[in-house]
Design a protein around this motif. Structure first.
Motif, PDB file in Angstrom:
ATOM      1  N   ALA A  31      27.818   5.158  29.903  1.00  0.00           N
ATOM      2  CA  ALA A  31      26.950   6.307  30.165  1.00  0.00           C
ATOM      3  C   ALA A  31      26.350   6.841  28.872  1.00  0.00           C
ATOM      4  CB  ALA A  31      27.733   7.398  30.888  1.00  0.00           C
ATOM      5  N   GLN A  51      22.299   6.908  27.876  1.00  0.00           N
ATOM      6  CA  GLN A  51      21.584   8.108  27.451  1.00  0.00           C
ATOM      7  C   GLN A  51      20.921   7.914  26.090  1.00  0.00           C
ATOM      8  OE1 GLN A  51      22.745  12.121  27.816  1.00  0.00           O
ATOM      9  NE2 GLN A  51      24.237  11.759  29.431  1.00  0.00           N
ATOM     10  N   THR A  58      20.317   2.591  36.529  1.00  0.00           N
ATOM     11  CA  THR A  58      21.240   3.500  35.840  1.00  0.00           C
ATOM     12  C   THR A  58      21.600   4.709  36.678  1.00  0.00           C
ATOM     13  OG1 THR A  58      19.403   4.650  34.776  1.00  0.00           O
ATOM     14  CG2 THR A  58      20.355   2.785  33.592  1.00  0.00           C
ATOM     15  N   GLU A  59      20.720   5.103  37.613  1.00  0.00           N
ATOM     16  CA  GLU A  59      20.982   6.349  38.336  1.00  0.00           C
ATOM     17  C   GLU A  59      22.234   6.270  39.206  1.00  0.00           C
ATOM     18  OE1 GLU A  59      18.217   3.833  40.804  1.00  0.00           O
ATOM     19  OE2 GLU A  59      18.292   4.475  38.711  1.00  0.00           O
ATOM     20  N   VAL A  60      22.590   5.060  39.686  1.00  0.00           N
ATOM     21  CA  VAL A  60      23.768   4.947  40.538  1.00  0.00           C
ATOM     22  C   VAL A  60      25.049   5.262  39.767  1.00  0.00           C
ATOM     23  CG1 VAL A  60      24.293   2.497  40.151  1.00  0.00           C
ATOM     24  CG2 VAL A  60      24.773   3.531  42.376  1.00  0.00           C
ATOM     25  N   TRP A  61      24.996   5.169  38.462  1.00  0.00           N
ATOM     26  CA  TRP A  61      26.161   5.443  37.626  1.00  0.00           C
ATOM     27  C   TRP A  61      26.198   6.897  37.143  1.00  0.00           C
ATOM     28  CZ3 TRP A  61      29.496   1.632  38.025  1.00  0.00           C
ATOM     29  CH2 TRP A  61      29.009   0.346  38.319  1.00  0.00           C
ATOM     30  N   HIS A  62      25.165   7.688  37.458  1.00  0.00           N
ATOM     31  CA  HIS A  62      25.117   9.119  37.111  1.00  0.00           C
ATOM     32  C   HIS A  62      25.288   9.335  35.607  1.00  0.00           C
ATOM     33  CE1 HIS A  62      25.215  10.027  41.392  1.00  0.00           C
ATOM     34  NE2 HIS A  62      26.259   9.218  41.505  1.00  0.00           N
ATOM     35  N   SER A  63      24.705   8.453  34.817  1.00  0.00           N
ATOM     36  CA  SER A  63      24.882   8.542  33.366  1.00  0.00           C
ATOM     37  C   SER A  63      24.382   9.859  32.785  1.00  0.00           C
ATOM     38  CB  SER A  63      24.173   7.364  32.682  1.00  0.00           C
ATOM     39  OG  SER A  63      24.758   6.140  33.066  1.00  0.00           O
ATOM     40  N   ASP A  64      23.349  10.447  33.405  1.00  0.00           N
ATOM     41  CA  ASP A  64      22.813  11.698  32.878  1.00  0.00           C
ATOM     42  C   ASP A  64      23.755  12.878  33.068  1.00  0.00           C
ATOM     43  OD1 ASP A  64      20.532  10.428  32.032  1.00  0.00           O
ATOM     44  OD2 ASP A  64      19.337  10.970  33.789  1.00  0.00           O
ATOM     45  N   ASP A  65      24.820  12.696  33.851  1.00  0.00           N
ATOM     46  CA  ASP A  65      25.789  13.780  34.035  1.00  0.00           C
ATOM     47  C   ASP A  65      26.662  13.993  32.802  1.00  0.00           C
ATOM     48  OD1 ASP A  65      24.800  14.045  36.565  1.00  0.00           O
ATOM     49  OD2 ASP A  65      26.526  13.138  37.583  1.00  0.00           O
ATOM     50  N   ALA A  76      35.008   9.257  38.636  1.00  0.00           N
ATOM     51  CA  ALA A  76      33.798  10.080  38.574  1.00  0.00           C
ATOM     52  C   ALA A  76      33.537  10.425  37.113  1.00  0.00           C
ATOM     53  CB  ALA A  76      33.982  11.350  39.399  1.00  0.00           C
TER      54      ALA A  76
END
Length: 284
Positions: A99, A103, A17-24, A73
């Motif tokens: 995303a 979360q 999941t981190e490659v998709w920057h879902s926490d942003d 982005a």
């Protein structure tokens, strides 16, 4: 025939999941846009989230129409679809939805689909496979005005989508999504579980947003789906489809464009509307 009970293999998901920057993503702002509270993952909650997204956020191609490639982005997508309350097309919708789901604790697998494979159309559409409650579901909040709620990813499963029946058929290693139209099943797209990277969607997005043969570069497209009714701007026409009755067609004059867009939940700034009206008039 694929195993219809198989689970999502998260090890094939590039980078996790981190490659998709879902926490942003500002999840609270997104849920506020949908008018929903935080809820624990479940098939019922997924269905409610999916329908709320389709109700709240329009499908539209204004950026490609104006010669702009939409940014993929996550922060830019959220600024456009959540803060500015605009709409977008498949990549924007489904990247945003994915995303938010991650979360909230869902297992999400991003995929690609070939639209109208009988023709064939390009393999550039984005959809999602979501695993919850021990089952896989097709989720797709970005296919124009078609899929209101997720569908169980099992061979032959059917679901009424706001008045229009849809079904999933297993084909070899993949799947086919059909829609019942005038008593006949018409294929909407085909897809499989091949893992996609962010760069894949960047390549797809470049084609869809810039190629002269793309359906989104030469004409205005706005779509809204609600129960029993589908409203679309396609080029210079407003088309209103009824699940239980005949369609309506009306030509939109340039001076009617702002009012018509607002009726489809797109309230553009005066500067944006002027640009769209100029481009719109030039396509007549």
């Amino acid at each position: 025939m694929p195993d219809t009970a198989k689970t999502v293999n998260t090890t094939t998901r590039p980078g996790g999941t981190e490659v998709w920057h879902s926490d942003d993503l500002d999840l609270d702002a997104y849920l506020d846009r949908l008018g929903l509270p935080h809820t624990a993952p479940s098939a019922a909650a997924l269905s409610d989230l999916h329908a709320a997204h389709v109700h709240a956020i329009p499908f539209e191609n204004i950026d490609p129409l104006l010669g702009r490639s939409p940014s993929l982005a996550l922060g830019d997508i959220a600024d456009k679809l959540v803060r500015r309350r605009r709409g977008g097309y498949c990549y924007e919708h489904n990247l945003l939805f994915a995303a938010a789901l991650e979360q909230l604790g869902y297992d999400v697998h991003r995929q690609a689909a070939r639209v109208q494979p009988d023709h064939p159309g390009p393999n550039t559409h984005m959809n999602l496979r979501v695993r919850v409650d021990g089952a896989d579901f097709l989720a797709d909040v970005g296919f124009g005005a078609s899929v209101m709620r997720p569908m169980p990813l099992t061979d032959g499963s059917e679901r009424d989508q706001a008045g229009w029946p849809h079904r999933l058929i297993a084909e070899g290693a993949g799947w086919r999504l059909d829609k019942l139209t005038d008593g006949m099943w018409e294929t909407q797209y085909s897809f499989d579980a091949t893992a996609q990277y962010p760069i894949d969607y960047e390549v797809f997005n470049h084609y869809v947003a810039t190629h002269p043969r793309s359906p989104f570069t030469g004409r205005l497209v706005v779509m809204r789906l609600s129960e029993g009714i589908c409203r679309k701007i396609i080029g210079g026409d407003l088309v209103v489809e009824h699940a239980d009755g005949p369609d309506e067609h009306r030509t939109i004059e340039p001076d009617q464009l702002g009012e018509t867009l607002r009726s489809l939940d797109l309230d553009l700034s005066p500067a944006e509307l002027d640009l769209v009206r100029e481009r719109y008039a030039g396509t007549e």
